[in-house]
Design a protein around this motif. Sequence first.
Motif, mmCIF file in Angstrom:
data_model
loop_
_atom_site.group_PDB
_atom_site.id
_atom_site.type_symbol
_atom_site.label_atom_id
_atom_site.label_comp_id
_atom_site.label_asym_id
_atom_site.label_seq_id
_atom_site.Cartn_x
_atom_site.Cartn_y
_atom_site.Cartn_z
ATOM 1 N N GLN A 125 0.824 -1.212 0.000
ATOM 2 C CA GLN A 125 0.000 0.000 0.000
ATOM 3 C C GLN A 125 0.856 1.259 0.000
ATOM 4 O OE1 GLN A 125 -2.571 -0.435 3.387
ATOM 5 N NE2 GLN A 125 -4.032 -1.724 2.291
ATOM 6 N N ALA A 126 1.936 1.243 0.758
ATOM 7 C CA ALA A 126 2.765 2.438 0.880
ATOM 8 C C ALA A 126 3.622 2.699 -0.350
ATOM 9 C CB ALA A 126 3.663 2.326 2.107
ATOM 10 N N MET A 127 4.010 1.638 -1.051
ATOM 11 C CA MET A 127 4.971 1.828 -2.126
ATOM 12 C C MET A 127 4.505 1.272 -3.464
ATOM 13 S SD MET A 127 8.920 0.651 -2.134
ATOM 14 C CE MET A 127 9.882 2.117 -2.117
ATOM 15 N N PHE A 128 4.375 -0.025 -3.566
ATOM 16 C CA PHE A 128 4.188 -0.646 -4.874
ATOM 17 C C PHE A 128 2.846 -0.359 -5.521
ATOM 18 C CE2 PHE A 128 7.627 -3.063 -2.944
ATOM 19 C CZ PHE A 128 8.598 -2.855 -3.909
ATOM 20 N N ASP A 129 1.787 -0.220 -4.742
ATOM 21 C CA ASP A 129 0.481 0.094 -5.326
ATOM 22 C C ASP A 129 0.454 1.498 -5.932
ATOM 23 O OD1 ASP A 129 -0.361 -2.385 -4.507
ATOM 24 O OD2 ASP A 129 -1.656 -1.652 -2.888
ATOM 25 N N ARG A 130 1.397 2.338 -5.554
ATOM 26 C CA ARG A 130 1.449 3.721 -6.036
ATOM 27 C C ARG A 130 2.310 3.877 -7.292
ATOM 28 N NH1 ARG A 130 -0.175 6.950 -1.588
ATOM 29 N NH2 ARG A 130 -0.343 5.688 0.284
ATOM 30 N N LEU A 131 3.063 2.832 -7.642
ATOM 31 C CA LEU A 131 4.008 2.911 -8.758
ATOM 32 C C LEU A 131 3.599 1.992 -9.892
ATOM 33 C CD1 LEU A 131 7.352 2.703 -6.721
ATOM 34 C CD2 LEU A 131 6.183 4.773 -7.530
ATOM 35 N N THR A 132 3.890 2.414 -11.117
ATOM 36 C CA THR A 132 3.698 1.544 -12.273
ATOM 37 C C THR A 132 4.813 0.498 -12.275
ATOM 38 O OG1 THR A 132 5.116 2.843 -13.750
ATOM 39 C CG2 THR A 132 2.764 3.498 -13.621
ATOM 40 N N PRO A 133 4.643 -0.592 -13.017
ATOM 41 C CA PRO A 133 5.743 -1.568 -13.111
ATOM 42 C C PRO A 133 7.050 -0.930 -13.602
ATOM 43 C CG PRO A 133 3.722 -2.549 -13.939
ATOM 44 C CD PRO A 133 3.422 -1.083 -13.685
ATOM 45 N N GLN A 135 8.021 2.220 -13.111
ATOM 46 C CA GLN A 135 8.562 3.007 -12.004
ATOM 47 C C GLN A 135 9.195 2.104 -10.947
ATOM 48 O OE1 GLN A 135 4.859 5.029 -11.145
ATOM 49 N NE2 GLN A 135 5.679 6.996 -11.858
ATOM 50 N N GLN A 136 8.576 0.956 -10.691
ATOM 51 C CA GLN A 136 9.142 0.001 -9.730
ATOM 52 C C GLN A 136 10.512 -0.473 -10.198
ATOM 53 O OE1 GLN A 136 6.385 -3.213 -8.833
ATOM 54 N NE2 GLN A 136 4.675 -1.766 -8.815
ATOM 55 N N LYS A 137 10.612 -0.811 -11.476
ATOM 56 C CA LYS A 137 11.886 -1.268 -12.030
ATOM 57 C C LYS A 137 12.937 -0.171 -11.955
ATOM 58 C CE LYS A 137 14.041 -3.256 -16.081
ATOM 59 N NZ LYS A 137 13.942 -3.629 -17.479
ATOM 60 N N ALA A 138 12.568 1.057 -12.322
ATOM 61 C CA ALA A 138 13.511 2.177 -12.282
ATOM 62 C C ALA A 138 13.962 2.455 -10.848
ATOM 63 C CB ALA A 138 12.867 3.435 -12.889
ATOM 64 N N LEU A 139 13.027 2.434 -9.904
ATOM 65 C CA LEU A 139 13.387 2.658 -8.506
ATOM 66 C C LEU A 139 14.364 1.593 -8.024
ATOM 67 C CD1 LEU A 139 13.034 4.260 -5.881
ATOM 68 C CD2 LEU A 139 11.068 2.778 -5.366
ATOM 69 N N ILE A 188 22.126 1.108 -7.565
ATOM 70 C CA ILE A 188 23.300 1.919 -7.893
ATOM 71 C C ILE A 188 23.751 2.721 -6.678
ATOM 72 C CG2 ILE A 188 24.072 3.917 -9.253
ATOM 73 C CD1 ILE A 188 22.245 2.761 -11.541
ATOM 74 N N VAL A 189 22.818 3.339 -5.977
ATOM 75 C CA VAL A 189 23.162 4.122 -4.793
ATOM 76 C C VAL A 189 23.780 3.221 -3.724
ATOM 77 C CG1 VAL A 189 22.211 5.494 -2.882
ATOM 78 C CG2 VAL A 189 21.461 5.939 -5.239
#
Length: 178
Positions: free
Chosen positions: A140-148, A150-154, A160-161
Amino acid sequence: MNTASTSAPPSPDPASAPEPRWLTDEQQRVWRTYLDAATLLEDHLDRQLQRDAGMPHIYYGLLVKLAESAHRRLRMTELAMYAKITRSRLSHAIARLEKNGWVRREDCPDDKRGQFAVLTDAGLEVLQQTAPGHVEAVRQAMFDRLTPEQQKALGEIMRIVAEGLQPSEAGADLPWLR
């Protein structure tokens, strides 16, 4: 003022000191947004776990790592490395988990100074009971708010960080080595 900068030690000749690499306005916006989101997410997960299991998020992560390990055990130094915390903080956390009966320590037979942290049956049970609510809180806090995408990019960005902050050379200043 740029909050992501730190002051360098005084230079013998202030005129020759290089100009700080200040963040651009966009970088400052991204940095502050990241700090806000990371703080809010950690607080959200801590509150969920305190409510559901009476433990902070860091303790849950330790139980998960032990559950995923062979024989539900890890050397304390290895567990500190996985948790990205100091050995002192880990020792305190394990003491609290021992008090709850969720973890026990065992001496390492081939290293007199070494110890293992071992997940008990009671610890595994509390983890199994808590996991569904925790996974839902993360979703609910993270993955439901992102597209697939965006999840991959994040995931790629955070990898990398993280890799850049974990140097492999001897003498690196990492929490689990302190």
